[in-house]
Structures are given as C-alpha cells and as structure tokens.
Design a protein around this motif. Structure first.
Motif, mmCIF file in Angstrom:
data_model
loop_
_atom_site.group_PDB
_atom_site.id
_atom_site.type_symbol
_atom_site.label_atom_id
_atom_site.label_comp_id
_atom_site.label_asym_id
_atom_site.label_seq_id
_atom_site.Cartn_x
_atom_site.Cartn_y
_atom_site.Cartn_z
ATOM 1 N N LEU A 77 0.838 -1.201 0.000
ATOM 2 C CA LEU A 77 0.000 0.000 0.000
ATOM 3 C C LEU A 77 0.875 1.254 0.000
ATOM 4 C CD1 LEU A 77 -2.743 1.423 0.176
ATOM 5 C CD2 LEU A 77 -2.626 1.135 2.670
ATOM 6 N N ASN A 78 1.908 1.285 0.818
ATOM 7 C CA ASN A 78 2.808 2.436 0.859
ATOM 8 C C ASN A 78 3.539 2.637 -0.463
ATOM 9 O OD1 ASN A 78 2.089 3.131 3.470
ATOM 10 N ND2 ASN A 78 3.710 1.908 4.393
ATOM 11 N N ALA A 79 3.931 1.539 -1.109
ATOM 12 C CA ALA A 79 4.615 1.645 -2.402
ATOM 13 C C ALA A 79 3.704 2.234 -3.476
ATOM 14 C CB ALA A 79 5.123 0.272 -2.847
ATOM 15 N N LEU A 80 2.394 2.052 -3.296
ATOM 16 C CA LEU A 80 1.419 2.571 -4.258
ATOM 17 C C LEU A 80 0.865 3.936 -3.840
ATOM 18 C CD1 LEU A 80 -0.412 -0.757 -5.095
ATOM 19 C CD2 LEU A 80 1.048 0.567 -6.624
ATOM 20 N N GLY A 81 1.486 4.582 -2.880
ATOM 21 C CA GLY A 81 1.100 5.936 -2.503
ATOM 22 C C GLY A 81 0.533 6.075 -1.106
ATOM 23 N N GLY A 82 0.170 4.979 -0.448
ATOM 24 C CA GLY A 82 -0.251 5.023 0.937
ATOM 25 C C GLY A 82 -1.714 5.313 1.192
ATOM 26 N N ASP A 83 -2.509 5.551 0.165
ATOM 27 C CA ASP A 83 -3.919 5.894 0.341
ATOM 28 C C ASP A 83 -4.787 4.674 0.046
ATOM 29 O OD1 ASP A 83 -6.477 6.936 0.436
ATOM 30 O OD2 ASP A 83 -6.175 8.350 -1.232
ATOM 31 N N ALA A 84 -5.354 4.061 1.086
ATOM 32 C CA ALA A 84 -6.170 2.863 0.905
ATOM 33 C C ALA A 84 -7.362 3.119 -0.019
ATOM 34 C CB ALA A 84 -6.652 2.344 2.262
ATOM 35 N N LYS A 85 -7.876 4.338 -0.021
ATOM 36 C CA LYS A 85 -9.034 4.664 -0.873
ATOM 37 C C LYS A 85 -8.679 4.657 -2.359
ATOM 38 C CE LYS A 85 -11.515 7.219 2.595
ATOM 39 N NZ LYS A 85 -11.043 8.135 3.569
ATOM 40 N N ALA A 86 -7.386 4.730 -2.679
ATOM 41 C CA ALA A 86 -6.963 4.727 -4.078
ATOM 42 C C ALA A 86 -6.874 3.316 -4.661
ATOM 43 C CB ALA A 86 -5.606 5.425 -4.225
ATOM 44 N N ILE A 87 -6.892 2.305 -3.821
ATOM 45 C CA ILE A 87 -6.737 0.925 -4.295
ATOM 46 C C ILE A 87 -8.095 0.366 -4.714
ATOM 47 C CG2 ILE A 87 -5.954 -1.401 -3.699
ATOM 48 C CD1 ILE A 87 -3.735 0.777 -3.817
ATOM 49 N N GLN A 88 -8.144 -0.160 -5.943
ATOM 50 C CA GLN A 88 -9.398 -0.692 -6.479
ATOM 51 C C GLN A 88 -9.351 -2.182 -6.803
ATOM 52 O OE1 GLN A 88 -11.122 1.600 -9.674
ATOM 53 N NE2 GLN A 88 -10.356 3.520 -8.828
ATOM 54 N N GLY A 89 -8.149 -2.739 -6.957
ATOM 55 C CA GLY A 89 -8.053 -4.146 -7.320
ATOM 56 C C GLY A 89 -7.009 -4.858 -6.485
ATOM 57 N N TYR A 90 -7.190 -6.201 -6.346
ATOM 58 C CA TYR A 90 -6.196 -6.972 -5.613
ATOM 59 C C TYR A 90 -6.205 -8.437 -6.015
ATOM 60 C CZ TYR A 90 -10.002 -7.746 -2.019
ATOM 61 O OH TYR A 90 -11.153 -8.031 -1.334
ATOM 62 N N GLY A 91 -5.137 -9.127 -5.608
ATOM 63 C CA GLY A 91 -4.992 -10.560 -5.848
ATOM 64 C C GLY A 91 -3.830 -11.081 -5.026
ATOM 65 N N LYS A 92 -3.677 -12.401 -5.002
ATOM 66 C CA LYS A 92 -2.583 -13.005 -4.249
ATOM 67 C C LYS A 92 -2.148 -14.301 -4.925
ATOM 68 C CE LYS A 92 -5.556 -15.448 -0.931
ATOM 69 N NZ LYS A 92 -6.822 -15.285 -1.635
ATOM 70 N N GLY A 93 -0.971 -14.783 -4.540
ATOM 71 C CA GLY A 93 -0.487 -16.024 -5.116
ATOM 72 C C GLY A 93 0.681 -16.588 -4.348
ATOM 73 N N SER A 94 1.063 -17.810 -4.714
ATOM 74 C CA SER A 94 2.185 -18.500 -4.090
ATOM 75 C C SER A 94 2.940 -19.296 -5.146
ATOM 76 C CB SER A 94 1.702 -19.502 -3.030
ATOM 77 O OG SER A 94 0.879 -18.912 -2.083
ATOM 78 N N ILE A 95 4.255 -19.251 -5.040
ATOM 79 C CA ILE A 95 5.100 -20.152 -5.816
ATOM 80 C C ILE A 95 5.815 -21.028 -4.795
ATOM 81 C CG2 ILE A 95 6.922 -20.398 -7.543
ATOM 82 C CD1 ILE A 95 6.361 -17.448 -8.336
ATOM 83 N N ILE A 96 5.671 -22.336 -4.965
ATOM 84 C CA ILE A 96 6.213 -23.286 -4.014
ATOM 85 C C ILE A 96 7.459 -23.917 -4.609
ATOM 86 C CG2 ILE A 96 5.741 -25.404 -2.716
ATOM 87 C CD1 ILE A 96 2.808 -23.550 -4.196
#
Length: 194
Positions: free
Chosen positions: A68-87
């Motif tokens: 979030l901080n790397a993207l500017g720190g404003d939670a209201k500015a975030i509209q999309g998300y996802g997650k993943g794992s490489i094992i």
C-alpha cells in the motif's frame, strides 16, 4: 510453528500510461510484493500444516502495508487486488494454500475491510518461475473492467526449500477497459460479488 524465516522481499510497481490507445492523464499503478521464506514443510509430507497460517498473519500485514505504501499510501486509491504463491520443488501445492487466509485477510484489513474475495493462484516451480496473479475489484468480483493479472517472479527463487508469497494491488481498471459489464460506480457492496 516457528515464525517465518524471510530470505528476501521484492516490491514491484508499474505505472501504465497506455496499452496502445490514448495516454491516460493518471497512470494505472499496479504493484506486487513478494516475500521469499523458508518452507518448514519442504522435503517430506506433514499431516498438520494449518497452524502455520496463524504464524503467517504478521507477514501478511507487513507485506500488505508495504505494498500500500509503495502505491502511494492511500487505501481509498486501491481498487483491485490478488494473491499467489510459488512453491519450491521440495514442497507441495498445499503449502502455497497456507497463504489464502493470511494474505487475503491482511489486504482486506489494510484496505478497510474490502468485501470481495481475493482471487488467488499457486504453482510449484524452481528459481525464476513466473506466476500470473489474478486481480479483481476489491468490493465486487463481477466488475469486468478490473479483471486483470500481474506476472511476477523472483530471479533466484523460490529455491527447493522455499515459498514465495505474493500480494498484488492496483489503483484502477485496465487502462483502456471498454467491454461492458458491471461498472465500479454501480457496485452495491452487499455480497462482494455485485
């Protein structure tokens, strides 16, 4: 379980101005954070692994906050998300599934209890393996303009005895989204779907 042993953390931010069409006045920001940790289950089968999810919760919050901080720190500015794992290759796919709750709930918490399920993917692979992490809108999975993915990987990981856990966030829809469907402005926010 012991707390996660981190070898490295990568943070990646893209500023996307166009995809061949008009240049956007405000670029889409798409970012990922990847933590490469030791896999405590690598090398042999372990029946009981679920308790490690609790140990991963602080890592999830730290990564979500960092991203979030790397993207500017404003939670209201975030509209999309996802997650993943490489094992890493001495692990199994189920070890990557340990990231579902700690990674997903951390992002939802940092973003103010986003409603939509956090899409996810995982695979087993060696160093340099790339993963396409799916992305959807944070409050309504059916918002078609936010269906996206971010390709990520670690040049020297995961090693055989490691896990690479990934979080992704974006500040908007695909840069030239125009294929219809539910608009973000029309989200009802009742069930995380519409």
């Amino acid at each position: 379980m012991p707390e996660p042993k981190i070898r490295k953390v990568l943070t990646i931010v893209e500023d996307i101005f166009h995809e061949g069409g008009p240049v956007s006045e405000v670029p889409l920001k798409r970012g990922a954070v990847i933590a490469v940790i030791e896999n405590p289950f690598a090398g042999s089968y372990h029946e009981d692994i679920a308790d490690f999810m609790k140990d991963l919760e602080p890592l999830g919050l730290e990564m979500a906050t960092r991203l979030l901080n790397a993207l500017g720190g404003d939670a209201k500015a975030i509209q999309g998300y996802g997650k993943g794992s490489i094992i890493g290759q001495a692990g199994e796919l189920e070890h990557g599934a340990l990231w579902h709750a700690p990674g997903g709930y951390a992002m939802r918490d940092v973003l103010g209890n986003a409603k939509a399920i956090v899409p996810s993917t995982k695979k087993v692979g060696g160093p340099g393996t790339r993963l396409d992490v799916p992305i959807t809108h944070i409050n309504a999975s059916y918002v078609r303009s936010h269906f996206d993915a971010m390709e990520v990987g670690v040049p020297d990981g995961p090693r055989a005895n490691e896990l690479a856990f990934i979080l992704v966030m974006t500040t908007g829809s695909r840069i030239h989204a125009r294929v219809g469907g539910l608009n973000a402005a029309d989200i009802k926010g009742e069930d995380g779907l519409r």
